[in-house]
Design a protein around this motif. Structure first.
Motif, PDB file in Angstrom:
ATOM      1  N   SER A   1      48.245  47.627  41.389  1.00 45.65           N
ATOM      2  CA  SER A   1      46.851  47.558  40.948  1.00 45.65           C
ATOM      3  C   SER A   1      46.681  47.967  39.494  1.00 45.65           C
ATOM      4  CB  SER A   1      45.964  48.460  41.816  1.00 45.65           C
ATOM      5  OG  SER A   1      45.923  47.967  43.125  1.00 45.65           O
ATOM      6  N   SER A   2      47.517  48.886  39.033  1.00 42.50           N
ATOM      7  CA  SER A   2      47.368  49.371  37.659  1.00 42.50           C
ATOM      8  C   SER A   2      48.460  48.865  36.721  1.00 42.50           C
ATOM      9  CB  SER A   2      47.348  50.903  37.652  1.00 42.50           C
ATOM     10  OG  SER A   2      48.558  51.411  38.176  1.00 42.50           O
ATOM     11  N   ASN A   3      49.426  48.135  37.239  1.00 42.02           N
ATOM     12  CA  ASN A   3      50.508  47.607  36.413  1.00 42.02           C
ATOM     13  C   ASN A   3      50.112  46.237  35.868  1.00 42.02           C
ATOM     14  OD1 ASN A   3      52.954  45.686  36.257  1.00 42.02           O
ATOM     15  ND2 ASN A   3      53.837  47.718  36.034  1.00 42.02           N
ATOM     16  N   HIS A   4      50.399  46.000  34.604  1.00 39.91           N
ATOM     17  CA  HIS A   4      50.018  44.731  33.991  1.00 39.91           C
ATOM     18  C   HIS A   4      51.211  43.944  33.468  1.00 39.91           C
ATOM     19  CE1 HIS A   4      45.887  45.830  34.543  1.00 39.91           C
ATOM     20  NE2 HIS A   4      46.154  47.000  34.004  1.00 39.91           N
ATOM     21  N   THR A   5      52.380  44.189  34.042  1.00 34.00           N
ATOM     22  CA  THR A   5      53.562  43.436  33.628  1.00 34.00           C
ATOM     23  C   THR A   5      54.253  42.702  34.772  1.00 34.00           C
ATOM     24  OG1 THR A   5      54.976  45.393  33.847  1.00 34.00           O
ATOM     25  CG2 THR A   5      54.028  44.954  31.651  1.00 34.00           C
TER      26      THR A   5
ATOM     27  N   THR B   1      46.662  41.455  47.952  1.00 37.89           N
ATOM     28  CA  THR B   1      45.329  41.708  47.404  1.00 37.89           C
ATOM     29  C   THR B   1      45.442  42.397  46.049  1.00 37.89           C
ATOM     30  OG1 THR B   1      44.366  41.869  49.610  1.00 37.89           O
ATOM     31  CG2 THR B   1      43.109  42.852  47.813  1.00 37.89           C
ATOM     32  N   ALA B   2      46.321  43.381  45.947  1.00 37.03           N
ATOM     33  CA  ALA B   2      46.547  44.059  44.663  1.00 37.03           C
ATOM     34  C   ALA B   2      47.092  43.075  43.629  1.00 37.03           C
ATOM     35  CB  ALA B   2      47.513  45.228  44.847  1.00 37.03           C
ATOM     36  N   ALA B   3      47.976  42.183  44.054  1.00 36.45           N
ATOM     37  CA  ALA B   3      48.540  41.189  43.139  1.00 36.45           C
ATOM     38  C   ALA B   3      47.462  40.241  42.630  1.00 36.45           C
ATOM     39  CB  ALA B   3      49.649  40.399  43.830  1.00 36.45           C
ATOM     40  N   VAL B   4      46.564  39.825  43.489  1.00 31.37           N
ATOM     41  CA  VAL B   4      45.476  38.928  43.081  1.00 31.37           C
ATOM     42  C   VAL B   4      44.561  39.632  42.075  1.00 31.37           C
ATOM     43  CG1 VAL B   4      43.362  37.790  43.891  1.00 31.37           C
ATOM     44  CG2 VAL B   4      45.524  37.433  45.103  1.00 31.37           C
ATOM     45  N   HIS B   5      44.226  40.866  42.338  1.00 28.40           N
ATOM     46  CA  HIS B   5      43.342  41.615  41.438  1.00 28.40           C
ATOM     47  C   HIS B   5      44.045  42.020  40.151  1.00 28.40           C
ATOM     48  CE1 HIS B   5      39.998  41.598  44.138  1.00 28.40           C
ATOM     49  NE2 HIS B   5      40.775  42.026  45.122  1.00 28.40           N
ATOM     50  N   ASN B   6      45.343  42.042  40.167  1.00 32.69           N
ATOM     51  CA  ASN B   6      46.153  42.410  39.010  1.00 32.69           C
ATOM     52  C   ASN B   6      45.999  41.404  37.867  1.00 32.69           C
ATOM     53  OD1 ASN B   6      48.819  41.747  37.605  1.00 32.69           O
ATOM     54  ND2 ASN B   6      49.236  43.814  38.328  1.00 32.69           N
ATOM     55  N   THR B   7      45.846  40.155  38.140  1.00 32.72           N
ATOM     56  CA  THR B   7      45.681  39.007  37.227  1.00 32.72           C
ATOM     57  C   THR B   7      46.950  38.584  36.495  1.00 32.72           C
ATOM     58  OG1 THR B   7      44.930  40.160  35.198  1.00 32.72           O
ATOM     59  CG2 THR B   7      43.234  39.580  36.841  1.00 32.72           C
ATOM     60  N   VAL B   8      47.983  39.382  36.474  1.00 38.77           N
ATOM     61  CA  VAL B   8      49.241  39.005  35.830  1.00 38.77           C
ATOM     62  C   VAL B   8      50.231  38.469  36.855  1.00 38.77           C
ATOM     63  CG1 VAL B   8      51.217  39.862  34.509  1.00 38.77           C
ATOM     64  CG2 VAL B   8      48.924  40.674  33.973  1.00 38.77           C
TER      65      VAL B   8
END
Length: 165
Positions: free
Chosen positions: A104-108, A129-136
């Protein structure tokens, strides 16, 4: 660095990790099937925190379990890891919760392989769900047995994201 299917165990991983902590050129570490457990995962987490160039990490076929994935997830925050392969690592719902929170907080992280872990449908749903909200993140590999309608919907979003890249 590819050392897969060599019996390096936790002690060998500690030695390798010490050498790689401050390395600035290694981009991929593959330690699949090397007899690594929680202690080895902790050593790997130290590499993640200290190595500024590591982008791909494959640990699969290891007994790191929930405590090991927790150590690795805790190190992902400021890392450059874009591919994380932790298939066949004994990760359960408990580890899935920790990994989902980190995602959820990782952007890489763009690609995550969780195949053959007993993480349950609930764990898969948390992660996708976390991956979808992650956007990356654009790819999460899981076992088909965990795909219900809600998981499939989230996986379709990730698939569409991957196609647009």
């Amino acid at each position: 660095l590819y050392v897969s299917h060599n019996p390096i165990s936790d002690d060998g991983m500690a030695l390798i990790s010490e050498a790689l902590k401050h390395n600035t050129s290694l981009t991929e570490l593959v330690v699949v099937g090397c007899g690594i457990s929680v202690k080895g995962a902790i050593s790997i987490s130290e590499v993640i925190m200290g190595n500024s160039s590591l982008e791909k990490l494959w640990i699969g076929w290891s007994e790191i379990g929930d405590d090991g994935i927790s150590a690795i997830a805790g190190a992902l925050g400021n890392s450059k890891i874009s591919v994380l392969g932790v298939g066949w690592c004994g990760i359960t719902l408990t580890g899935a919760r920790v990994l989902a929170a980190a995602l959820s907080s990782n952007h890489t992280i763009r690609r995550l392989d969780l195949c053959d872990n007993p993480i349950t449908v609930e764990g898969v749903l948390l992660i996708v769900t976390a991956a979808v909200h992650n956007t990356v993140c654009h790819e999460v590999r899981i076992d088909d047995e965990y795909e219900n309608d809600e998981v499939k919907m989230m996986m379709n979003i990730l698939e569409e994201r991957r196609r647009r890249r």
